[in-house]
Enzyme design. Sequence first.
Site, PDB file in Angstrom:
ATOM      1  CD  GLU A   1      21.403 -18.025  -8.071  1.00 17.25           C
ATOM      2  OE1 GLU A   1      21.293 -16.905  -8.602  1.00 17.25           O
ATOM      3  OE2 GLU A   1      21.811 -18.196  -6.912  1.00 17.25           O
TER       4      GLU A   1
ATOM      5  CG  ASP B   1       7.143 -10.834  -1.405  1.00 20.62           C
ATOM      6  OD1 ASP B   1       8.221 -11.134  -0.873  1.00 20.62           O
ATOM      7  OD2 ASP B   1       6.040 -11.077  -0.874  1.00 20.62           O
TER       8      ASP B   1
ATOM      9  CG  ASP C   1       5.409  -9.981   4.037  1.00 26.52           C
ATOM     10  OD1 ASP C   1       4.560 -10.162   4.928  1.00 26.52           O
ATOM     11  OD2 ASP C   1       6.579 -10.376   4.118  1.00 26.52           O
TER      12      ASP C   1
ATOM     13  CB  CYS D   1      -7.744  -8.844  12.614  1.00 31.61           C
ATOM     14  SG  CYS D   1      -6.996  -8.636  10.980  1.00 31.61           S
TER      15      CYS D   1
ATOM     16  CB  CYS E   1      -5.967  -9.174   7.612  1.00 33.49           C
ATOM     17  SG  CYS E   1      -5.248 -10.579   8.447  1.00 33.49           S
TER      18      CYS E   1
ATOM     19  CG  ASP F   1      10.375  -5.085  -0.613  1.00 36.09           C
ATOM     20  OD1 ASP F   1      10.965  -4.077  -1.073  1.00 36.09           O
ATOM     21  OD2 ASP F   1      10.894  -5.870   0.187  1.00 36.09           O
TER      22      ASP F   1
ATOM     23  CE  LYS G   1       8.220 -20.584   0.593  1.00 35.76           C
ATOM     24  NZ  LYS G   1       6.859 -21.036   0.602  1.00 35.76           N
TER      25      LYS G   1
ATOM     26  CG  HIS H   1       6.169 -21.076   4.849  1.00 33.17           C
ATOM     27  ND1 HIS H   1       6.693 -21.082   6.117  1.00 33.17           N
ATOM     28  CD2 HIS H   1       6.222 -19.786   4.442  1.00 33.17           C
ATOM     29  CE1 HIS H   1       7.046 -19.861   6.443  1.00 33.17           C
ATOM     30  NE2 HIS H   1       6.768 -19.053   5.444  1.00 33.17           N
TER      31      HIS H   1
END
Lengths: 425, 508
Positions: free
Chosen positions: A46, A111, A113, A123, A133, A306, A318, A324
């Site tokens: 898919e 993932d 994030d 920061c 970071c 996550d 993604k 993006h």
Amino acid sequence: MPTSDYDPACLPDLLPLYYRRLFPFSQYYRWLSYGGVSKNYFQNREFSFTLKDDIYVRYQSFTTQNELEKEMQKMVPYKIDIGAVYSHRPSQHNAVKSGTFQALEKELVFDIDMTDYDDVRRCCSAADICSKCWTLMTIAIRILDRALREDFGFHHLLWVYSGRRGVHCWVCDEAARKLSVAARSAVAEYLSLVKGGEETVRKVVLSDPIHPFINHSLSVVERYFRQYAIVDQDILGSKESVDKVLAVLTVHIKKELMVNYQDEKNPMKRWDRLCALVEHKKSGSKKGGQYFDKEIMLQYCYPRLDVNVSKGVNHLLKSPFSVHPKTGRISVPIDLKELNTFDPFEVPTISLICEELERPRADEAEEDDMKDKENEQEAGERRRIRDFKRTSLAKYVKVFDRFLEAMARSRKGEMLKNSDLQKDF
Amino acid sequence: MQFLGRRKKLIGSSQNDLYDHCLQFYGQPPLENISLTEFETFAVERLKLLKTVENLGVSYVKNSDPYTKKMEAEFSSLNFPLKTELDDRKIQGGTSEYDKRRKDHISHFILRLAYCQTEDLRRWFIQQEMDLFRFRFGYLPPRHKTDFLHKNNLKYETVSAEEKKSLKDKLIASSYGLSGITLEEYDFYKVPFQDALDLVRTRKVYLLAGNAYIPHHEIITIVLNDFRTRLSKALAVTARSLPAVQSDERLQPLLSHLSHAYVGQDYSIQKNIGKISLEQIDPLSGKSFPLCMRHLHKALRENHHLRHGGRMQYGLFLKGIGLTLEQALQFWRSEFVKGKVDADKFDKAYAYSVRHMFGKEGKRTDYTPYSCMKVILSNPPSQGDYHGCPFRHSDPELLKQKLQNYKVSPSGINQILELVKGMHYQLACQKYFELTHNVEDAGFSLNHPNQYFTESQKLLGGGRDIKKEVDMSQRSQENTANVTRPSQDNSKQANEEMGDLDSFFQDE
């Protein structure tokens, strides 16, 4: 500056060019076919597309590389997600008897994030990132890559920059693709050390005995902690920040440190003091060790994943080489050998590579002669292969190629092993 | 299985071989005939046993002394097999070990019929059967454990002495309670990590190159994993053949009674649809919501937003207390619009998910509100989340502050914190109920947030109908199962004192 000012309004013009001349379709198809070992593996995969005006379409599937190319060039998706390999062609899922259309396999994915670290980075916040970071991503990749390879025995990991504020990991081993929901969830939990939401102050709790995985992870964190947390993030600088750090400690230690910090303003020395004090208390206490210093390091640096993304077999993530829409950056594979020098702000944007495409080249004249002798399609391929080679995308496609080659070699090794076994008497 | 009016005698000693071990995996269904009376008795007694397993599991630490003693007592009174006495089959004046094992076997399969029908029933059944199995396996002496494993084809590869030596420090650091000496004595098994998920998930085992290195005494976890997988598959198969069984009129009433009476409502059918108005939600959240929902409601009011986990947990709860789809949409929209979401975006992005919750989109599953077990065990909250169970997921210090804000007495707070420390989260919530409603005994065993709400409303005099229904189902339980339940007298007293309660809850 390699960005070449990206403007989201240009996407409708840039994307068609990207999909016609730059997107590495043949490598992409090669990846998702996995050597053609499983029948219909690519056909039953898919994809989901987000089109212009936020129109979202699921259950897209394709029978050949050619069809994939044509459809993508026609639909011009703004975002591409990859889902699972199903029991039937996703595009025909409505025709299948209810209950029999099932997600069967998918890569194990992670993932990371940057927003999940908002409570510990000073920061930036939310969607912003900076070079300070970004170290968090470097740490995350090193820790997870080691664990997935050494502890879990996986070999084929593809790390991808998400395009804005994080990284994804695609574990492509056959064993990984076949994992159940429970197994994925167990792997993700094994890798989770930072637990708790708004309400939890002390998010990492360590007790004896300390698992080898935690020790390995700590040694990675320790390499970066002083420069990243004490210097760059300055966590022991301002009162507010100090309070936050000390909040996880016991009342006694906290009190002693507050007194010490009134005189001692140097953050590095403050940190040393904290570690010394914790060590001192530990050797004095009867119960299992107190590891507050290690807990603080982990709370500020350890990867936050996550679990929900990793758990689901049918979860859509993604796609590599997707654009993006907000930053224009391409989701490129990350070369782990160059991890220390990886700079998300150097990742090419779609506007940059489209511009690079337009620049004329000296040796193009010769190649044009060759073109007359080939047929259209081959010429198209060759042109496309030449095309991304002269853009900044080239080196990232090379990383992807190496990844694919490693998988191909491994598959060959497996086949030889199996055929040898069959000949055994 | 065929059911006749009268019991037929068993023929042949081949049956004896069937029960040569007191513990089994329930791989083969029983093949004999039994009477209806025995069918019913066996089923009810096993259900009592499983219910005890559940209660003891919540009230005591598993495998602690009081837990073991109480389990032994229950086994004895209900005549289920526990002793290994393989040779000593006939005990004078009591049920023979053989008969106990037979009952164990048959009753398990009968309950499969009753508990295979829905996800929640299956989950409950599997959980209790696993706890039961864990207890019985743990009770076996070591030799019998190994015996049992081999008989059931669970042969796991042992780790060589050299490998053990080279990995010595790592193995000690990953397995609790090991020292250098015991390491040499203990057998370690190398098992693919996929077969040891519970140990991997909690990091209780050393992992190398995809293999988990499991000490002998941890092998139970692997075995349980296997047990769960097998039982789960079996229940799916049973569910498919259920229609044939249910068409037997002798069995149908018993089976449906079994599954309803003991697991409790799932609150999927709302009995009070539309009886709650949106204005009532704020005061209700202080009075009758369990802490988790009160917390979510407050976060929603303050931030004008909730993430997915919070929306699901709270949204389904609201559905369970009787909100209609229209009310829910209005509720969420009005709150989100006060924040960063405009009405248009709400309709585009969030309205879909609210309708989804009510079964009006996609698969059109009518999702059921989460039970306490689900809230406690799945999807722990992370940064930016407000869902989960505060007793489980909140820092004790913050929990304490919150309870102080809600005017819970200091001694009450201490009691709650003690329960939390002992990991008895539902009992802690029950204690919170008792303290905020000013009753000594909640009068029910909390396992669902909507149950908390219903009981609270009942207590505060808000739902006379509900009270009657709960009483009726309890009375029928008492008739068949003879289980004692705490008396309902407290609720009457509380009703009389209700005058003061409203003022008590006038906080934020």
